[in-house]
Design a protein around this motif. Sequence first.
Motif, mmCIF file in Angstrom:
data_model
loop_
_atom_site.group_PDB
_atom_site.id
_atom_site.type_symbol
_atom_site.label_atom_id
_atom_site.label_comp_id
_atom_site.label_asym_id
_atom_site.label_seq_id
_atom_site.Cartn_x
_atom_site.Cartn_y
_atom_site.Cartn_z
ATOM 1 N N ASN A 210 38.601 -40.803 3.364
ATOM 2 C CA ASN A 210 38.396 -41.476 4.744
ATOM 3 C C ASN A 210 37.449 -40.614 5.273
ATOM 4 O O ASN A 210 37.810 -39.217 5.887
ATOM 5 N N LEU B 289 37.109 -41.818 8.391
ATOM 6 C CA LEU B 289 36.993 -41.117 9.957
ATOM 7 C C LEU B 289 38.439 -40.817 9.744
ATOM 8 O O LEU B 289 38.745 -40.183 10.840
ATOM 9 N N SER B 290 38.640 -39.273 8.978
ATOM 10 C CA SER B 290 39.406 -38.679 8.486
ATOM 11 C C SER B 290 38.929 -37.107 8.706
ATOM 12 O O SER B 290 38.406 -36.679 8.436
ATOM 13 N N VAL B 291 39.215 -36.644 10.384
ATOM 14 C CA VAL B 291 38.443 -35.259 10.074
ATOM 15 C C VAL B 291 39.063 -34.513 9.666
ATOM 16 O O VAL B 291 38.442 -33.775 8.943
ATOM 17 N N ASN B 292 39.561 -34.269 9.006
ATOM 18 C CA ASN B 292 40.430 -33.800 7.519
ATOM 19 C C ASN B 292 39.704 -33.285 6.546
ATOM 20 O O ASN B 292 39.439 -32.705 5.570
ATOM 21 N N GLU B 293 40.006 -34.344 5.610
ATOM 22 C CA GLU B 293 39.388 -35.523 4.566
ATOM 23 C C GLU B 293 37.539 -34.652 4.919
ATOM 24 O O GLU B 293 37.553 -34.167 3.951
ATOM 25 N N ASP C 86 35.304 -45.500 17.583
ATOM 26 C CA ASP C 86 36.385 -44.951 16.879
ATOM 27 C C ASP C 86 35.234 -43.524 15.961
ATOM 28 O O ASP C 86 35.934 -42.595 15.833
ATOM 29 N N PHE D 249 35.503 -39.500 16.267
ATOM 30 C CA PHE D 249 35.768 -38.337 15.303
ATOM 31 C C PHE D 249 34.381 -37.628 15.199
ATOM 32 O O PHE D 249 34.751 -36.788 15.055
#
Length: 417
Positions: free
Chosen positions: A268, A270-274, A344, A348
Amino acid sequence: MDGTVVLGLGGCVDHELTLSAPVMEQLIREYRIRADELTAPVAITDERELVISVLTYLQKGGGGEHYVASAATLRQFTQRFPIRTTLGGTSVRAAKELSRLGVPSTLHLVSINDVVRRLLPADTDYICSDDKDTFNPNVIVQYAQDLQVRAGDIDLCAPFPNRLIYANDPANSSMLLSPELGPLLSGARLFLISGFNSLRDQQLLDARLSSLQDHLRQLPEAAIVYYEDAGFHQPAFSQRVREALLDRINIYGLNEDEMQTYLGRTVNLLSVNEVANALESLRAFIPGPTLVVHTKYWSAALGEGDHTEALNEGIVVASTRYAHGDNSTHDDYTRMQTHPRRPDATEFAKALEHEMGGLIRCLPALQLDIPNPTTIGLGDAFVGGFLAATASPGSARVHGNGNGNGNGNGNGNGSGQ
Protein backbone atom coordinates in the motif's frame (compact mmCIF):
# COMPACT_ATOMS: atom_id res chain seq x y z
CA MET A 1 31.17 14.80 -29.03
CA ASP A 2 30.18 15.84 -25.48
CA GLY A 3 30.96 12.84 -23.28
CA THR A 4 30.36 14.40 -19.87
CA VAL A 5 26.91 12.76 -19.64
CA VAL A 6 26.85 9.25 -21.12
CA LEU A 7 23.64 7.24 -21.33
CA GLY A 8 23.47 3.53 -22.11
CA LEU A 9 23.26 0.88 -22.98
CA GLY A 10 20.56 0.20 -25.56
CA GLY A 11 17.76 1.90 -27.43
CA CYS A 12 15.03 0.97 -29.83
CA VAL A 13 12.16 2.05 -32.03
CA ASP A 14 8.74 1.71 -30.43
CA HIS A 15 5.35 1.13 -31.95
CA GLU A 16 2.95 2.69 -29.45
CA LEU A 17 -0.72 1.77 -29.34
CA THR A 18 -3.65 2.50 -27.05
CA LEU A 19 -5.97 -0.33 -26.06
CA SER A 20 -9.62 -0.07 -27.01
CA ALA A 21 -12.43 -2.13 -25.50
CA PRO A 22 -13.99 -3.22 -28.85
CA VAL A 23 -10.71 -4.71 -30.12
CA MET A 24 -9.93 -6.47 -26.83
CA GLU A 25 -13.47 -7.83 -26.61
CA GLN A 26 -13.23 -9.11 -30.17
CA LEU A 27 -9.95 -10.88 -29.31
CA ILE A 28 -11.47 -12.46 -26.20
CA ARG A 29 -14.29 -13.89 -28.28
CA GLU A 30 -11.99 -14.88 -31.15
CA TYR A 31 -9.66 -16.84 -28.87
CA ARG A 32 -12.39 -17.96 -26.42
CA ILE A 33 -10.42 -16.62 -23.45
CA ARG A 34 -11.97 -17.32 -20.05
CA ALA A 35 -11.70 -15.32 -16.82
CA ASP A 36 -9.94 -18.18 -15.01
CA GLU A 37 -7.09 -17.96 -17.56
CA LEU A 38 -6.11 -14.44 -16.55
CA THR A 39 -2.78 -15.21 -14.96
CA ALA A 40 0.57 -14.13 -16.37
CA PRO A 41 1.78 -16.67 -18.99
CA VAL A 42 5.18 -18.22 -18.33
CA ALA A 43 6.06 -17.53 -21.97
CA ILE A 44 4.39 -15.57 -24.76
CA THR A 45 4.57 -17.60 -27.95
CA ASP A 46 1.43 -16.54 -29.84
CA GLU A 47 -1.19 -13.80 -29.96
CA ARG A 48 -3.58 -15.60 -27.61
CA GLU A 49 -0.97 -15.67 -24.85
CA LEU A 50 -0.14 -12.02 -25.57
CA VAL A 51 -3.79 -11.04 -25.16
CA ILE A 52 -4.02 -12.99 -21.88
CA SER A 53 -0.92 -11.16 -20.64
CA VAL A 54 -2.40 -7.76 -21.51
CA LEU A 55 -5.74 -8.59 -19.84
CA THR A 56 -3.98 -9.83 -16.70
CA TYR A 57 -2.18 -6.51 -16.29
CA LEU A 58 -5.29 -4.53 -17.22
CA GLN A 59 -7.26 -6.25 -14.47
CA LYS A 60 -4.92 -4.96 -11.75
CA GLY A 61 -3.77 -1.71 -13.37
CA GLY A 62 -0.17 -2.91 -13.48
CA GLY A 63 2.75 -2.31 -15.79
CA GLY A 64 5.40 -4.72 -17.02
CA GLU A 65 7.81 -5.81 -19.72
CA HIS A 66 8.03 -9.17 -21.50
CA TYR A 67 9.84 -10.99 -24.28
CA VAL A 68 7.67 -12.33 -27.10
CA ALA A 69 9.05 -15.38 -28.89
CA SER A 70 7.89 -14.31 -32.34
CA ALA A 71 8.19 -10.93 -34.02
CA ALA A 72 5.29 -12.02 -36.23
CA THR A 73 3.08 -12.20 -33.12
CA LEU A 74 3.89 -8.59 -32.32
CA ARG A 75 3.12 -7.51 -35.88
CA GLN A 76 -0.17 -9.44 -35.81
CA PHE A 77 -1.25 -7.68 -32.61
CA THR A 78 -0.20 -4.18 -33.67
CA GLN A 79 -2.07 -4.47 -36.97
CA ARG A 80 -5.30 -4.40 -34.96
CA PHE A 81 -4.64 -0.86 -33.67
CA PRO A 82 -3.49 2.53 -34.96
CA ILE A 83 0.18 2.84 -34.02
CA ARG A 84 2.59 5.69 -33.45
CA THR A 85 6.33 5.32 -34.10
CA THR A 86 8.64 6.77 -31.44
CA LEU A 87 12.02 6.12 -29.85
CA GLY A 88 12.30 3.91 -26.79
CA GLY A 89 14.71 2.65 -24.19
CA THR A 90 15.30 4.35 -20.85
CA SER A 91 18.56 5.91 -21.99
CA VAL A 92 17.10 7.31 -25.22
CA ARG A 93 14.03 8.80 -23.59
CA ALA A 94 16.15 10.20 -20.78
CA ALA A 95 18.40 11.79 -23.42
CA LYS A 96 15.39 13.49 -24.99
CA GLU A 97 14.33 14.94 -21.63
CA LEU A 98 17.88 16.05 -20.90
CA SER A 99 17.93 17.82 -24.26
CA ARG A 100 14.73 19.64 -23.34
CA LEU A 101 16.38 20.74 -20.12
CA GLY A 102 19.42 22.09 -21.94
CA VAL A 103 21.78 19.26 -20.94
CA PRO A 104 23.55 17.59 -23.90
CA SER A 105 24.44 13.91 -23.68
CA THR A 106 25.96 11.04 -25.63
CA LEU A 107 24.16 7.72 -26.10
CA HIS A 108 25.57 4.23 -26.39
CA LEU A 109 23.26 2.41 -28.82
CA VAL A 110 23.16 -1.22 -29.95
CA SER A 111 21.08 -0.63 -33.07
CA ILE A 112 20.66 2.20 -35.53
CA ASN A 113 18.31 3.05 -38.41
CA ASP A 114 16.86 6.07 -40.18
CA VAL A 115 14.01 6.41 -37.66
CA VAL A 116 16.52 6.76 -34.81
CA ARG A 117 18.63 9.23 -36.79
CA ARG A 118 15.55 11.32 -37.58
CA LEU A 119 14.04 11.40 -34.09
CA LEU A 120 17.11 11.91 -31.89
CA PRO A 121 17.59 15.50 -30.68
CA ALA A 122 20.16 17.47 -32.64
CA ASP A 123 22.30 18.01 -29.51
CA THR A 124 22.43 14.29 -28.64
CA ASP A 125 25.48 12.43 -29.93
CA TYR A 126 25.76 8.66 -30.10
CA ILE A 127 28.07 5.74 -30.60
CA CYS A 128 26.70 2.41 -31.81
CA SER A 129 28.02 -1.12 -31.45
CA ASP A 130 26.35 -2.26 -34.69
CA ASP A 131 27.82 -1.29 -38.06
CA LYS A 132 24.63 -1.99 -40.01
CA ASP A 133 21.05 -0.77 -39.83
CA THR A 134 18.45 -2.97 -38.08
CA PHE A 135 14.74 -2.45 -37.38
CA ASN A 136 12.92 -4.51 -34.73
CA PRO A 137 10.32 -2.29 -33.03
CA ASN A 138 9.09 -2.95 -29.51
CA VAL A 139 5.33 -2.82 -28.94
CA ILE A 140 4.23 -0.43 -26.20
CA VAL A 141 0.66 -0.90 -24.99
CA GLN A 142 -0.99 2.01 -23.19
CA TYR A 143 -4.34 1.80 -21.47
CA ALA A 144 -6.53 4.30 -19.68
CA GLN A 145 -7.91 4.23 -16.17
CA ASP A 146 -11.46 2.84 -16.11
CA LEU A 147 -11.07 1.07 -19.45
CA GLN A 148 -13.81 -1.57 -19.25
CA VAL A 149 -13.61 -4.85 -21.15
CA ARG A 150 -16.59 -7.21 -21.19
CA ALA A 151 -16.78 -10.40 -23.23
CA GLY A 152 -17.74 -13.96 -22.36
CA ASP A 153 -17.32 -14.35 -18.59
CA ILE A 154 -14.67 -11.58 -18.47
CA ASP A 155 -15.75 -8.27 -16.95
CA LEU A 156 -12.87 -6.06 -15.85
CA CYS A 157 -12.14 -2.37 -15.39
CA ALA A 158 -8.60 -0.93 -15.17
CA PRO A 159 -8.14 0.69 -11.72
CA PHE A 160 -5.16 2.75 -12.94
CA PRO A 161 -3.68 3.86 -16.27
CA ASN A 162 -0.46 2.10 -17.22
CA ARG A 163 1.78 0.81 -19.98
CA LEU A 164 3.14 -2.58 -21.05
CA ILE A 165 6.23 -3.40 -23.11
CA TYR A 166 6.47 -6.41 -25.43
CA ALA A 167 9.75 -7.00 -27.24
CA ASN A 168 11.47 -9.22 -29.76
CA ASP A 169 14.65 -7.27 -30.37
CA PRO A 170 17.82 -9.26 -31.14
CA ALA A 171 20.14 -6.24 -30.84
CA ASN A 172 19.00 -5.40 -27.31
CA SER A 173 18.85 -9.08 -26.36
CA SER A 174 22.54 -9.29 -27.33
CA MET A 175 23.61 -5.88 -25.93
CA LEU A 176 26.95 -5.81 -27.73
CA LEU A 177 29.13 -3.03 -26.29
CA SER A 178 31.08 -0.70 -28.53
CA PRO A 179 34.88 -0.53 -28.09
CA GLU A 180 34.39 3.25 -28.06
CA LEU A 181 32.52 3.11 -24.73
CA GLY A 182 35.57 3.00 -22.46
CA PRO A 183 37.33 5.98 -24.08
CA LEU A 184 34.03 7.88 -23.99
CA LEU A 185 33.61 7.17 -20.28
CA SER A 186 37.10 8.49 -19.53
CA GLY A 187 35.71 12.03 -19.74
CA ALA A 188 32.29 11.39 -18.18
CA ARG A 189 30.86 12.94 -15.02
CA LEU A 190 27.62 10.98 -15.14
CA PHE A 191 26.85 7.54 -16.59
CA LEU A 192 23.43 5.90 -16.86
CA ILE A 193 23.29 2.09 -17.03
CA SER A 194 20.08 0.48 -18.25
CA GLY A 195 18.95 -2.22 -20.65
CA PHE A 196 20.39 -5.44 -19.21
CA ASN A 197 16.83 -6.61 -18.58
CA SER A 198 16.53 -7.53 -22.28
CA LEU A 199 19.18 -10.25 -22.20
CA ARG A 200 17.95 -13.84 -22.10
CA ASP A 201 21.16 -15.91 -22.27
CA GLN A 202 23.17 -16.22 -19.04
CA GLN A 203 26.52 -16.81 -20.71
CA LEU A 204 26.01 -13.78 -22.91
CA LEU A 205 24.91 -11.67 -19.94
CA ASP A 206 28.04 -12.60 -17.99
CA ALA A 207 30.21 -11.73 -21.00
CA ARG A 208 28.53 -8.33 -21.37
CA LEU A 209 28.87 -7.58 -17.65
CA SER A 210 32.56 -8.47 -17.79
CA SER A 211 32.99 -6.21 -20.80
CA LEU A 212 31.20 -3.35 -19.05
CA GLN A 213 33.40 -3.77 -15.99
CA ASP A 214 36.43 -3.33 -18.25
CA HIS A 215 34.97 -0.16 -19.74
CA LEU A 216 34.08 1.17 -16.28
CA ARG A 217 37.76 1.10 -15.32
CA GLN A 218 38.20 4.14 -17.55
CA LEU A 219 35.42 6.07 -15.79
CA PRO A 220 36.79 8.71 -13.39
CA GLU A 221 36.39 7.78 -9.73
CA ALA A 222 34.40 10.94 -9.05
CA ALA A 223 31.84 10.19 -11.79
CA ILE A 224 28.30 9.30 -10.72
CA VAL A 225 26.81 6.01 -11.98
CA TYR A 226 23.01 5.82 -12.03
CA TYR A 227 21.47 2.37 -12.61
CA GLU A 228 17.79 2.18 -13.60
CA ASP A 229 16.13 -1.18 -13.02
CA ALA A 230 13.46 -2.65 -15.31
CA GLY A 231 11.34 -5.74 -15.90
CA PHE A 232 13.83 -8.51 -16.62
CA HIS A 233 12.84 -10.95 -19.35
CA GLN A 234 14.71 -13.53 -17.24
CA PRO A 235 13.94 -12.43 -13.63
CA ALA A 236 16.88 -14.32 -12.10
CA PHE A 237 19.33 -12.23 -14.14
CA SER A 238 18.64 -9.09 -12.12
CA GLN A 239 20.64 -10.49 -9.22
CA ARG A 240 23.61 -11.29 -11.48
CA VAL A 241 23.64 -7.69 -12.69
CA ARG A 242 23.59 -6.34 -9.14
CA GLU A 243 26.40 -8.67 -8.05
CA ALA A 244 28.54 -7.45 -10.94
CA LEU A 245 27.86 -3.72 -10.71
CA LEU A 246 26.72 -2.68 -7.23
CA ASP A 247 30.23 -1.76 -6.11
CA ARG A 248 30.32 0.98 -8.79
CA ILE A 249 26.70 2.13 -8.73
CA ASN A 250 26.06 5.36 -6.81
CA ILE A 251 22.30 5.64 -7.37
CA TYR A 252 19.98 2.68 -7.95
CA GLY A 253 16.55 3.57 -9.34
CA LEU A 254 13.37 1.53 -9.73
CA ASN A 255 9.62 1.97 -9.83
CA GLU A 256 6.80 0.56 -7.71
CA ASP A 257 6.21 -2.46 -9.95
CA GLU A 258 9.84 -3.54 -9.70
CA MET A 259 9.92 -2.89 -5.93
CA GLN A 260 6.87 -5.06 -5.33
CA THR A 261 8.19 -7.80 -7.63
CA TYR A 262 11.41 -8.02 -5.63
CA LEU A 263 9.54 -8.03 -2.33
CA GLY A 264 7.06 -10.63 -3.55
CA ARG A 265 4.10 -8.72 -2.13
CA THR A 266 1.78 -5.83 -2.82
CA VAL A 267 2.57 -2.65 -0.91
CA ASN A 268 0.00 0.00 0.00
CA LEU A 269 1.92 3.00 -1.31
CA LEU A 270 0.16 5.41 1.06
CA SER A 271 0.72 3.33 4.21
CA VAL A 272 3.70 4.67 6.15
CA ASN A 273 4.29 1.39 7.96
CA GLU A 274 4.06 -0.74 4.82
CA VAL A 275 6.31 1.53 2.77
CA ALA A 276 8.87 1.93 5.56
CA ASN A 277 9.06 -1.85 5.94
CA ALA A 278 9.24 -2.26 2.16
CA LEU A 279 12.09 0.23 1.80
CA GLU A 280 14.04 -1.31 4.67
CA SER A 281 13.64 -4.76 3.09
CA LEU A 282 14.62 -3.39 -0.31
CA ARG A 283 17.63 -1.65 1.21
CA ALA A 284 18.82 -4.99 2.60
CA PHE A 285 18.20 -6.58 -0.78
CA ILE A 286 20.01 -3.81 -2.69
CA PRO A 287 22.75 -2.64 -0.33
CA GLY A 288 25.27 0.12 -0.77
CA PRO A 289 24.08 2.80 -3.15
CA THR A 290 21.50 5.49 -2.71
CA LEU A 291 18.16 3.90 -3.50
CA VAL A 292 15.63 5.91 -5.54
CA VAL A 293 12.05 4.66 -5.77
CA HIS A 294 9.60 6.50 -8.03
CA THR A 295 5.87 5.78 -7.81
CA LYS A 296 2.55 7.28 -8.84
CA TYR A 297 2.12 8.86 -5.38
CA TRP A 298 5.64 9.90 -4.36
CA SER A 299 9.34 9.59 -5.13
CA ALA A 300 11.99 8.94 -2.50
CA ALA A 301 15.76 8.73 -2.14
CA LEU A 302 17.13 6.53 0.64
CA GLY A 303 20.79 6.90 1.50
CA GLU A 304 23.50 9.51 1.72
CA GLY A 305 23.41 12.89 0.01
CA ASP A 306 20.71 15.45 -0.63
CA HIS A 307 18.75 14.49 -3.75
CA THR A 308 15.81 16.81 -3.13
CA GLU A 309 16.32 18.88 -6.28
CA ALA A 310 16.82 15.78 -8.44
CA LEU A 311 13.69 14.11 -7.06
CA ASN A 312 11.67 17.25 -7.66
CA GLU A 313 12.97 17.66 -11.20
CA GLY A 314 12.15 14.03 -11.95
CA ILE A 315 8.60 14.49 -10.67
CA VAL A 316 8.04 17.74 -12.61
CA VAL A 317 9.39 16.32 -15.88
CA ALA A 318 7.41 13.07 -15.55
CA SER A 319 4.27 15.02 -14.66
CA THR A 320 4.70 17.27 -17.68
CA ARG A 321 4.93 14.20 -19.88
CA TYR A 322 1.93 12.60 -18.15
CA ALA A 323 -0.23 15.66 -18.79
CA HIS A 324 1.03 16.77 -22.22
CA GLY A 325 2.85 13.82 -23.79
CA ASP A 326 5.34 14.41 -26.58
CA ASN A 327 3.90 17.81 -27.39
CA SER A 328 4.75 19.49 -24.09
CA THR A 329 6.13 23.01 -24.26
CA HIS A 330 8.32 25.24 -22.13
CA ASP A 331 5.19 26.87 -20.72
CA ASP A 332 3.72 23.48 -19.78
CA TYR A 333 6.90 22.65 -17.89
CA THR A 334 7.02 26.06 -16.19
CA ARG A 335 3.43 25.79 -15.01
CA MET A 336 4.06 22.28 -13.72
CA GLN A 337 6.82 23.57 -11.41
CA THR A 338 4.24 25.41 -9.30
CA HIS A 339 1.48 22.80 -9.59
CA PRO A 340 -0.07 21.77 -6.26
CA ARG A 341 0.90 18.46 -4.66
CA ARG A 342 -1.45 15.62 -3.83
CA PRO A 343 -2.70 16.22 -0.26
CA ASP A 344 -2.67 12.51 0.62
CA ALA A 345 0.86 12.10 -0.75
CA THR A 346 2.04 15.26 1.02
CA GLU A 347 0.84 13.96 4.37
CA PHE A 348 2.36 10.56 3.63
CA ALA A 349 5.77 11.98 2.64
CA LYS A 350 6.07 13.99 5.86
CA ALA A 351 5.09 11.00 7.97
CA LEU A 352 7.50 8.67 6.16
CA GLU A 353 10.43 11.04 6.66
CA HIS A 354 9.54 11.30 10.34
CA GLU A 355 9.29 7.51 10.61
CA MET A 356 12.55 6.71 8.82
CA GLY A 357 14.69 9.61 10.02
CA GLY A 358 17.31 11.61 8.20
CA LEU A 359 18.39 8.95 5.71
CA ILE A 360 15.34 9.43 3.48
CA ARG A 361 13.95 12.28 1.41
CA CYS A 362 10.43 11.79 0.07
CA LEU A 363 8.55 14.20 -2.19
CA PRO A 364 4.83 13.94 -2.98
CA ALA A 365 3.42 13.64 -6.49
CA LEU A 366 1.55 16.46 -8.14
CA GLN A 367 -2.24 16.65 -8.07
CA LEU A 368 -3.20 15.85 -11.68
CA ASP A 369 -6.60 15.12 -13.16
CA ILE A 370 -5.97 14.35 -16.82
CA PRO A 371 -8.71 12.67 -18.92
CA ASN A 372 -6.31 11.06 -21.42
CA PRO A 373 -2.85 10.97 -19.85
CA THR A 374 0.35 9.65 -21.38
CA THR A 375 1.48 6.59 -19.40
CA ILE A 376 4.32 5.62 -21.73
CA GLY A 377 7.79 6.75 -20.72
CA LEU A 378 7.03 8.28 -17.33
CA GLY A 379 9.85 6.39 -15.61
CA ASP A 380 12.24 7.43 -18.37
CA ALA A 381 11.08 11.04 -18.03
CA PHE A 382 11.69 10.86 -14.28
CA VAL A 383 15.21 9.55 -14.89
CA GLY A 384 15.87 12.33 -17.40
CA GLY A 385 14.78 15.01 -14.93
CA PHE A 386 16.70 13.43 -12.06
CA LEU A 387 19.88 13.18 -14.14
CA ALA A 388 19.55 16.75 -15.43
CA ALA A 389 19.48 18.10 -11.88
CA THR A 390 22.31 15.76 -10.86
CA ALA A 391 24.49 16.80 -13.82
CA SER A 392 23.77 20.51 -13.46
CA PRO A 393 22.55 21.27 -9.92
CA GLY A 394 20.39 24.37 -9.84
CA SER A 395 20.41 24.84 -13.62
CA ALA A 396 18.04 22.18 -15.00
CA ARG A 397 15.37 24.71 -15.82
CA VAL A 398 15.58 25.28 -19.58
CA HIS A 399 12.76 23.30 -21.14
CA GLY A 400 12.73 23.27 -24.92
CA ASN A 401 10.02 22.23 -27.37
CA GLY A 402 11.62 19.04 -28.66
CA ASN A 403 9.83 15.75 -29.00
CA GLY A 404 9.84 13.42 -26.00
CA ASN A 405 9.05 9.83 -26.82
CA GLY A 406 8.35 7.28 -24.16
CA ASN A 407 8.44 3.63 -23.31
CA GLY A 408 9.68 3.81 -19.82
CA ASN A 409 9.23 2.07 -16.52
CA GLY A 410 6.39 4.25 -15.27
CA ASN A 411 2.81 3.96 -14.36
CA GLY A 412 0.35 6.01 -12.40
CA ASN A 413 -0.51 9.66 -12.34
CA GLY A 414 2.60 11.36 -13.64
CA SER A 415 4.32 11.82 -10.30
CA GLY A 416 7.70 10.24 -10.62
CA GLN A 417 7.00 7.20 -12.65
